[in-house]
Write an enzyme that holds these catalytic residues in place. Structure first.
Site, PDB file in Angstrom:
ATOM      1  CE  LYS A  15      -2.116  -0.904   4.034  1.00  0.00           C
ATOM      2  NZ  LYS A  15      -1.646  -2.344   4.244  1.00  0.00           N
ATOM      3  NE  ARG A  90      -4.626  -1.467  10.448  1.00  0.00           N
ATOM      4  CZ  ARG A  90      -3.403  -0.782   9.469  1.00  0.00           C
ATOM      5  NH1 ARG A  90      -3.600   0.286   9.191  1.00  0.00           N
ATOM      6  NH2 ARG A  90      -2.552  -1.703   9.324  1.00  0.00           N
ATOM      7  NE  ARG A 127       7.247  -3.187   6.174  1.00  0.00           N
ATOM      8  CZ  ARG A 127       6.067  -3.073   6.237  1.00  0.00           C
ATOM      9  NH1 ARG A 127       5.275  -2.459   5.018  1.00  0.00           N
ATOM     10  NH2 ARG A 127       5.232  -3.170   6.993  1.00  0.00           N
ATOM     11  NE  ARG A 133       6.234  -1.002   9.918  1.00  0.00           N
ATOM     12  CZ  ARG A 133       5.280  -0.915   9.145  1.00  0.00           C
ATOM     13  NH1 ARG A 133       5.051  -0.156   8.210  1.00  0.00           N
ATOM     14  NH2 ARG A 133       4.145  -1.651   9.600  1.00  0.00           N
ATOM     15  NE  ARG A 144       1.977  -5.315  11.052  1.00  0.00           N
ATOM     16  CZ  ARG A 144       2.889  -5.211  10.220  1.00  0.00           C
ATOM     17  NH1 ARG A 144       4.232  -5.878  10.821  1.00  0.00           N
ATOM     18  NH2 ARG A 144       3.054  -4.528   9.102  1.00  0.00           N
TER      19      ARG A 144
HETATM   20  P1  ADP Z   1       0.644  -2.208   8.118  1.00  0.00           P
HETATM   21  O1  ADP Z   1      -0.502  -2.052   6.927  1.00  0.00           O
HETATM   22  O2  ADP Z   1       1.894  -2.568   7.100  1.00  0.00           O
HETATM   23  O3  ADP Z   1       0.267  -3.080   9.212  1.00  0.00           O
HETATM   24  P2  ADP Z   1       0.759   0.589   8.654  1.00  0.00           P
HETATM   25  O4  ADP Z   1       1.920   1.405   8.713  1.00  0.00           O
HETATM   26  O5  ADP Z   1      -0.478   0.812   8.095  1.00  0.00           O
HETATM   27  O6  ADP Z   1       1.177  -1.119   8.446  1.00  0.00           O
HETATM   28  O7  ADP Z   1       0.120   0.304  10.516  1.00  0.00           O
HETATM   29  C1  ADP Z   1       1.089  -0.218  11.311  1.00  0.00           C
HETATM   30  C2  ADP Z   1       0.273  -0.192  12.777  1.00  0.00           C
HETATM   31  O8  ADP Z   1      -0.187   1.134  13.025  1.00  0.00           O
HETATM   32  C3  ADP Z   1      -0.980  -1.286  12.617  1.00  0.00           C
HETATM   33  O9  ADP Z   1      -0.415  -2.670  12.859  1.00  0.00           O
HETATM   34  C4  ADP Z   1      -1.825  -0.584  13.885  1.00  0.00           C
HETATM   35  O10 ADP Z   1      -1.239  -0.832  15.140  1.00  0.00           O
HETATM   36  C5  ADP Z   1      -1.585   0.887  13.821  1.00  0.00           C
HETATM   37  N1  ADP Z   1      -2.548   1.612  13.004  1.00  0.00           N
HETATM   38  C6  ADP Z   1      -2.454   2.033  11.681  1.00  0.00           C
HETATM   39  N2  ADP Z   1      -3.689   2.440  11.106  1.00  0.00           N
HETATM   40  C7  ADP Z   1      -4.528   2.266  12.040  1.00  0.00           C
HETATM   41  C8  ADP Z   1      -6.027   2.334  12.163  1.00  0.00           C
HETATM   42  N3  ADP Z   1      -6.828   3.046  11.119  1.00  0.00           N
HETATM   43  N4  ADP Z   1      -6.578   1.837  13.228  1.00  0.00           N
HETATM   44  C9  ADP Z   1      -6.071   1.480  14.107  1.00  0.00           C
HETATM   45  N5  ADP Z   1      -4.665   1.288  14.041  1.00  0.00           N
HETATM   46  C10 ADP Z   1      -3.730   1.617  12.994  1.00  0.00           C
END
Ligand code: ADP
Length: 188
Positions: A15, A90, A127, A133, A144
Site C-alpha cells: 500500500k 481498518r 522488510r 520496523r 497483524r
Molecule cells: P501495515 O499496513 O503494514 O500493518 P501500517 O503502517 O499501516 O502498517 O500500520 C502499522 C500499525 O499502526 C498497525 O498495525 C496498527 O497498530 C496501527 N494503525 C495504523 N492505522 C490504524 C488504524 N486505522 N486504526 C488502528 N490502528 C492503526
C-alpha cells in the site's frame, strides 16, 4: 470534484509503495495513519507513547485516538484537491467515522490490493530485516495478519456492497501493479 481515495489491503500488500506513486501522479497528498503514528512515536509525543503500546503488539490503536488524529490531518489545506488514505478505515466502526468526517461528497473509490498470505509474510520479514520496523518480526506479523482477517477484511465487503471497491492483483513487479492501479483510476 476532488479525488478522495483509499488504498486498502493486508499488511505487506504494498500500500505504502503504491500510494506514493499514485499520489504523485494525481498530485494529491497521501495520508497514512501508520506513518502519522510513527512520526508521533519518533517525536516521543503522548499520542506516540500510547500508540506504541498497541503497535508493538500488532494490535489496532483505539478508534478514538486514530480518528482524532485523522480528523486533525484532514483539516489541513493540502487536502483541497483530494487525498489518498492509507491504513484507514481498518474497522467497520472506522467506516462510519470516515463517513462523518467526509460528509456528502464521500469517497471516490477504494482500491484493494490482493496478495496471498504466504507472500505477505515473506515480504514483511524481508522488510523487517531491511528497515528495522519494530512490528515487522514474525510473531507480530502473524498477529497483524490475524487482526486484518478478523477486523479489517470486512471493510472491503462493505465498500464492495456500496459499489466503490476496485480490486487489483497486488502480485508482480512494482511497476506492473502501478500500471494496473493507474488504469483502474483513469476509468473513474
Ligand atoms: P501495515 O499496513 O503494514 O500493518 P501500517 O503502517 O499501516 O502498517 O500500520 C502499522 C500499525 O499502526 C498497525 O498495525 C496498527 O497498530 C496501527 N494503525 C495504523 N492505522 C490504524 C488504524 N486505522 N486504526 C488502528 N490502528 C492503526
Amino acid at each position: 470534484m476532488s479525488t478522495r481515495l483509499v488504498i486498502f489491503g493486508p499488511p505487506g500488500a504494498g500500500k505504502g509503495t503504491q500510494a506514493e506513486k499514485l499520489a504523485t501522479d494525481l498530485n494529491i497528498p497521501t495520508i497514512s495513519t501508520g506513518d502519522l503514528f510513527r512520526s508521533h512515536m519518533s517525536e516521543g509525543s503522548e499520542l506516540g507513547h500510547l500508540a506504541a503500546s498497541y503497535i508493538s503488539r500488532g494490535a489496532l490503536v483505539p478508534d478514538e485516538v486514530t480518528v482524532g488524529m485523522l480528523r486533525e490531518r484532514l483539516e489541513a489545506k493540502d487536502v483541497h484537491n483530494g487525498f489518498l488514505l492509507d491504513g484507514f478505515p481498518r474497522t467497520l466502526a472506522q467506516i462510519d467515522s470516515l463517513d462523518d468526517l467526509l460528509g456528502e461528497e464521500g469517497l471516490s473509490a477504494v482500491i484493494e490490493l490482493q496478495v496471498p498470505d504466504e507472500e505477505l509474510v515473506d515480504r514483511l520479514v524481508k522488510r523487517g530485516a531491511e528497515s528495522g520496523r519494530s512490528d515487522d518480526t514474525e510473531d507480530v506479523i502473524r498477529n497483524r495478519l490475524a487482526v486484518y482477517h478478523e477486523q479489517t477484511a470486512p471493510v472491503a465487503d462493505k465498500y464492495r456492497q456500496r459499489g466503490q471497491l476496485i480490486t487489483i492483483d497486488g502480485t508482480g513487479s512494482i511497476d506492473e501493479i502501478a500500471t494496473r492501479i493507474r488504469e483502474a483510476v483513469s476509468r473513474l
